[in-house]
Design a protein around this motif. Structure first.
Motif, PDB file in Angstrom:
ATOM      1  N   VAL A 120      29.258  41.080  32.461  1.00  0.00           N
ATOM      2  CA  VAL A 120      29.736  40.281  33.700  1.00  0.00           C
ATOM      3  C   VAL A 120      31.280  39.653  33.159  1.00  0.00           C
ATOM      4  CG1 VAL A 120      29.492  38.399  35.674  1.00  0.00           C
ATOM      5  CG2 VAL A 120      27.348  39.803  34.683  1.00  0.00           C
ATOM      6  N   LEU A 121      32.094  39.915  34.177  1.00  0.00           N
ATOM      7  CA  LEU A 121      33.550  39.109  33.858  1.00  0.00           C
ATOM      8  C   LEU A 121      33.395  38.121  34.791  1.00  0.00           C
ATOM      9  CD1 LEU A 121      36.319  39.519  32.358  1.00  0.00           C
ATOM     10  CD2 LEU A 121      37.078  40.314  34.483  1.00  0.00           C
ATOM     11  N   ALA A 122      33.572  36.962  34.093  1.00  0.00           N
ATOM     12  CA  ALA A 122      33.656  35.579  34.785  1.00  0.00           C
ATOM     13  C   ALA A 122      35.082  34.864  35.084  1.00  0.00           C
ATOM     14  CB  ALA A 122      32.754  34.535  34.134  1.00  0.00           C
ATOM     15  N   ALA A 123      35.422  34.917  36.199  1.00  0.00           N
ATOM     16  CA  ALA A 123      36.725  34.526  36.246  1.00  0.00           C
ATOM     17  C   ALA A 123      36.648  33.055  37.408  1.00  0.00           C
ATOM     18  CB  ALA A 123      37.553  35.399  37.409  1.00  0.00           C
ATOM     19  N   VAL A 135      41.949  40.461  38.861  1.00  0.00           N
ATOM     20  CA  VAL A 135      40.507  40.160  38.168  1.00  0.00           C
ATOM     21  C   VAL A 135      39.759  41.505  38.169  1.00  0.00           C
ATOM     22  CG1 VAL A 135      38.424  39.096  38.261  1.00  0.00           C
ATOM     23  CG2 VAL A 135      40.247  37.899  38.717  1.00  0.00           C
ATOM     24  N   ARG A 136      39.745  42.448  39.371  1.00  0.00           N
ATOM     25  CA  ARG A 136      39.150  43.383  39.242  1.00  0.00           C
ATOM     26  C   ARG A 136      39.637  44.567  38.117  1.00  0.00           C
ATOM     27  NH1 ARG A 136      38.745  42.149  44.667  1.00  0.00           N
ATOM     28  NH2 ARG A 136      40.452  43.553  45.242  1.00  0.00           N
ATOM     29  N   ARG A 137      40.995  44.502  38.083  1.00  0.00           N
ATOM     30  CA  ARG A 137      41.840  45.344  37.207  1.00  0.00           C
ATOM     31  C   ARG A 137      41.483  44.923  35.754  1.00  0.00           C
ATOM     32  NH1 ARG A 137      45.701  45.348  41.253  1.00  0.00           N
ATOM     33  NH2 ARG A 137      46.621  43.481  40.570  1.00  0.00           N
ATOM     34  N   ALA A 138      41.370  43.671  35.611  1.00  0.00           N
ATOM     35  CA  ALA A 138      40.866  43.200  34.296  1.00  0.00           C
ATOM     36  C   ALA A 138      39.603  43.640  33.935  1.00  0.00           C
ATOM     37  CB  ALA A 138      40.998  41.723  34.204  1.00  0.00           C
ATOM     38  N   ALA A 139      38.430  43.849  34.911  1.00  0.00           N
ATOM     39  CA  ALA A 139      37.192  44.295  34.610  1.00  0.00           C
ATOM     40  C   ALA A 139      37.182  45.843  34.273  1.00  0.00           C
ATOM     41  CB  ALA A 139      36.354  43.856  36.019  1.00  0.00           C
ATOM     42  N   ASP A 140      38.119  46.560  35.003  1.00  0.00           N
ATOM     43  CA  ASP A 140      38.201  47.759  34.649  1.00  0.00           C
ATOM     44  C   ASP A 140      38.799  48.041  33.285  1.00  0.00           C
ATOM     45  OD1 ASP A 140      37.424  48.450  37.183  1.00  0.00           O
ATOM     46  OD2 ASP A 140      39.398  48.905  38.027  1.00  0.00           O
ATOM     47  N   SER A 143      35.982  47.413  30.955  1.00  0.00           N
ATOM     48  CA  SER A 143      34.825  48.492  31.226  1.00  0.00           C
ATOM     49  C   SER A 143      35.225  49.779  30.397  1.00  0.00           C
ATOM     50  CB  SER A 143      34.833  49.072  32.724  1.00  0.00           C
ATOM     51  OG  SER A 143      33.696  49.837  32.629  1.00  0.00           O
ATOM     52  N   ALA A 144      36.649  50.157  30.374  1.00  0.00           N
ATOM     53  CA  ALA A 144      36.937  51.134  29.724  1.00  0.00           C
ATOM     54  C   ALA A 144      36.967  51.032  28.291  1.00  0.00           C
ATOM     55  CB  ALA A 144      38.495  51.510  29.983  1.00  0.00           C
ATOM     56  N   LEU A 145      36.992  49.962  27.555  1.00  0.00           N
ATOM     57  CA  LEU A 145      36.790  49.668  26.251  1.00  0.00           C
ATOM     58  C   LEU A 145      35.439  49.573  25.761  1.00  0.00           C
ATOM     59  CD1 LEU A 145      39.618  46.776  25.374  1.00  0.00           C
ATOM     60  CD2 LEU A 145      39.668  49.525  24.836  1.00  0.00           C
ATOM     61  N   ALA A 146      34.642  48.785  26.632  1.00  0.00           N
ATOM     62  CA  ALA A 146      33.213  48.622  26.416  1.00  0.00           C
ATOM     63  C   ALA A 146      32.210  49.736  26.731  1.00  0.00           C
ATOM     64  CB  ALA A 146      32.814  47.446  26.979  1.00  0.00           C
ATOM     65  N   ARG A 147      32.997  50.690  27.463  1.00  0.00           N
ATOM     66  CA  ARG A 147      32.077  51.986  27.974  1.00  0.00           C
ATOM     67  C   ARG A 147      30.827  51.685  28.648  1.00  0.00           C
ATOM     68  NH1 ARG A 147      32.941  56.101  22.768  1.00  0.00           N
ATOM     69  NH2 ARG A 147      35.256  56.169  22.846  1.00  0.00           N
ATOM     70  N   VAL A 148      31.044  50.322  29.552  1.00  0.00           N
ATOM     71  CA  VAL A 148      29.813  50.142  30.144  1.00  0.00           C
ATOM     72  C   VAL A 148      30.530  49.680  31.695  1.00  0.00           C
ATOM     73  CG1 VAL A 148      29.857  47.679  29.280  1.00  0.00           C
ATOM     74  CG2 VAL A 148      27.641  48.498  30.478  1.00  0.00           C
ATOM     75  N   ALA A 149      29.835  49.587  32.722  1.00  0.00           N
ATOM     76  CA  ALA A 149      30.302  49.079  33.918  1.00  0.00           C
ATOM     77  C   ALA A 149      30.319  47.754  33.644  1.00  0.00           C
ATOM     78  CB  ALA A 149      29.244  49.573  35.039  1.00  0.00           C
ATOM     79  N   VAL A 150      31.405  47.034  34.203  1.00  0.00           N
ATOM     80  CA  VAL A 150      31.631  45.597  34.235  1.00  0.00           C
ATOM     81  C   VAL A 150      31.847  44.911  35.557  1.00  0.00           C
ATOM     82  CG1 VAL A 150      33.162  43.832  33.506  1.00  0.00           C
ATOM     83  CG2 VAL A 150      32.899  45.513  31.960  1.00  0.00           C
ATOM     84  N   ARG A 151      30.880  44.069  36.018  1.00  0.00           N
ATOM     85  CA  ARG A 151      30.736  43.457  37.354  1.00  0.00           C
ATOM     86  C   ARG A 151      31.533  42.177  37.231  1.00  0.00           C
ATOM     87  NH1 ARG A 151      25.944  45.202  40.065  1.00  0.00           N
ATOM     88  NH2 ARG A 151      25.673  47.228  39.378  1.00  0.00           N
ATOM     89  N   VAL A 152      32.216  41.830  38.455  1.00  0.00           N
ATOM     90  CA  VAL A 152      32.790  40.541  38.502  1.00  0.00           C
ATOM     91  C   VAL A 152      32.262  39.544  39.177  1.00  0.00           C
ATOM     92  CG1 VAL A 152      35.197  39.532  39.247  1.00  0.00           C
ATOM     93  CG2 VAL A 152      35.105  41.715  38.421  1.00  0.00           C
ATOM     94  N   GLY A 153      32.206  38.099  38.564  1.00  0.00           N
ATOM     95  CA  GLY A 153      31.377  37.150  39.139  1.00  0.00           C
ATOM     96  C   GLY A 153      32.374  35.933  39.092  1.00  0.00           C
ATOM     97  N   TYR A 154      32.453  34.935  40.070  1.00  0.00           N
ATOM     98  CA  TYR A 154      33.334  34.024  40.275  1.00  0.00           C
ATOM     99  C   TYR A 154      32.567  32.665  39.786  1.00  0.00           C
ATOM    100  CZ  TYR A 154      36.292  37.638  41.968  1.00  0.00           C
ATOM    101  OH  TYR A 154      37.065  38.719  42.157  1.00  0.00           O
ATOM    102  N   TYR A 182      36.577  35.203  31.409  1.00  0.00           N
ATOM    103  CA  TYR A 182      37.994  35.456  31.586  1.00  0.00           C
ATOM    104  C   TYR A 182      38.556  34.186  32.023  1.00  0.00           C
ATOM    105  CZ  TYR A 182      42.008  38.357  33.244  1.00  0.00           C
ATOM    106  OH  TYR A 182      43.222  39.108  33.369  1.00  0.00           O
ATOM    107  N   LEU A 183      38.620  33.229  31.003  1.00  0.00           N
ATOM    108  CA  LEU A 183      39.331  31.881  30.976  1.00  0.00           C
ATOM    109  C   LEU A 183      40.146  31.696  30.040  1.00  0.00           C
ATOM    110  CD1 LEU A 183      36.065  30.118  32.524  1.00  0.00           C
ATOM    111  CD2 LEU A 183      38.088  30.609  33.940  1.00  0.00           C
ATOM    112  N   LEU A 184      41.296  31.216  30.089  1.00  0.00           N
ATOM    113  CA  LEU A 184      42.217  31.015  28.967  1.00  0.00           C
ATOM    114  C   LEU A 184      41.555  30.046  27.934  1.00  0.00           C
ATOM    115  CD1 LEU A 184      44.640  31.910  27.740  1.00  0.00           C
ATOM    116  CD2 LEU A 184      46.148  30.447  28.779  1.00  0.00           C
ATOM    117  N   ALA A 185      41.063  28.787  28.468  1.00  0.00           N
ATOM    118  CA  ALA A 185      40.741  27.287  27.687  1.00  0.00           C
ATOM    119  C   ALA A 185      39.328  27.185  28.189  1.00  0.00           C
ATOM    120  CB  ALA A 185      41.930  26.687  27.882  1.00  0.00           C
ATOM    121  N   ASP A 186      38.824  26.368  27.024  1.00  0.00           N
ATOM    122  CA  ASP A 186      37.583  25.629  27.608  1.00  0.00           C
ATOM    123  C   ASP A 186      37.832  24.379  28.443  1.00  0.00           C
ATOM    124  OD1 ASP A 186      35.055  25.064  27.350  1.00  0.00           O
ATOM    125  OD2 ASP A 186      35.172  24.264  25.016  1.00  0.00           O
TER     126      ASP A 186
END
Length: 234
Positions: A120-123, A135-140, A143-154, A182-186
């Motif tokens: 899950v890509l958390a934005a 954000v959806r493009r980031a998930a894509d 996904s291409a790198l991990a070779r698994v479907a990546v869902r987006v959550g907020y 998908y956050l730059l900082a803590d």
């Protein structure tokens, strides 16, 4: 001719670790391209306009945002205009970018993710459809790198929320679910991910050599155009 200054602009957070991370990123970039100043568009100062008013030196402003929403499309241009500075080049936001996707995969692996585990890509989220598209493009890309479907959550704005996506994946039969932050900082948003019900949560993107190089590359490209009298928005 004097090289342009670099101004790194971030959102701002009340979490001291988040502020320290932005400062550390600026310090790392400064070792590559020279002195780098920091400004924030929300929560705390200084603002970009305040920093720009403090110098007449040509400046490259790099928005340290992972998606281009209201802050990038409205706040940053307004701050530049309010400053009255005569020579500012604004680069595009840091994300989405293949470089960030590679860092995300590295952070996931460090958190225990294995090929085949659900992701899950958390934005943070946004009410701006342009940011949601980013954000959806980031998930894509991930996904291409991990070779698994990546869902987006907020985490803060928008739906579906991260815990709901995690629960949905488990209901669909996922054995292990990991959250890519998908956050730059803590900060507060990242802290919320610990309660999402995932098997692991990756660290925020943070200060990574690849991200430092990405900021430096954005700066150099815009600085060259600025010195050549080219367009002041890249």
């Amino acid at each position: 001719m004097i090289d342009p200054a670099l101004l790194l602009v971030a959102h701002g957070t009340r979490n001291p670790r988040g502020v320290e991370m932005i400062a550390s990123l600026a310090d790392a970039v400064s070792r590559d391209v020279g002195a780098t100043r920091v400004a924030f568009v929300d929560v705390l100062g200084p603002s970009p306009a305040e920093v720009l008013r403090d110098s007449s030196r040509p400046t490259v402003l790099v928005p340290a945002f992972l998606a281009s929403g209201y802050h990038v499309h409205a706040d940053v241009p307004r701050e530049v205009a309010d400053s009255g500075h005569p020579a500012v080049a604004v680069t595009r936001a840091l994300g989405p970018d293949p470089v960030l996707a590679r860092v995300l995969l590295h952070r996931l692996s460090a958190a225990g993710w294995k090929p085949g585990d659900a992701v899950v890509l958390a934005a943070a989220g946004s009410s701006d459809p342009r940011a949601l598209g980013d954000v959806r493009r980031a998930a894509d890309m991930l996904s291409a790198l991990a070779r698994v479907a990546v869902r987006v959550g907020y985490v803060a704005t928008g739906a579906p929320r991260v815990p709901d996506v995690v629960a949905g994946l488990r209901a669909a039969g996922a054995r292990r679910v990991f959250v890519a932050s998908y956050l730059l900082a803590d900060g507060l948003f990242h802290a919320r991910l610990a309660d999402a019900g995932a098997d692991g949560v990756a660290a925020p993107l943070g200060v990574h050599d690849s991200i430092v190089r990405l900021v430096a590359e954005r700066y150099r490209s815009a600085a060259t155009a600025l010195l050549a009298g080219g367009p002041l928005r890249g």
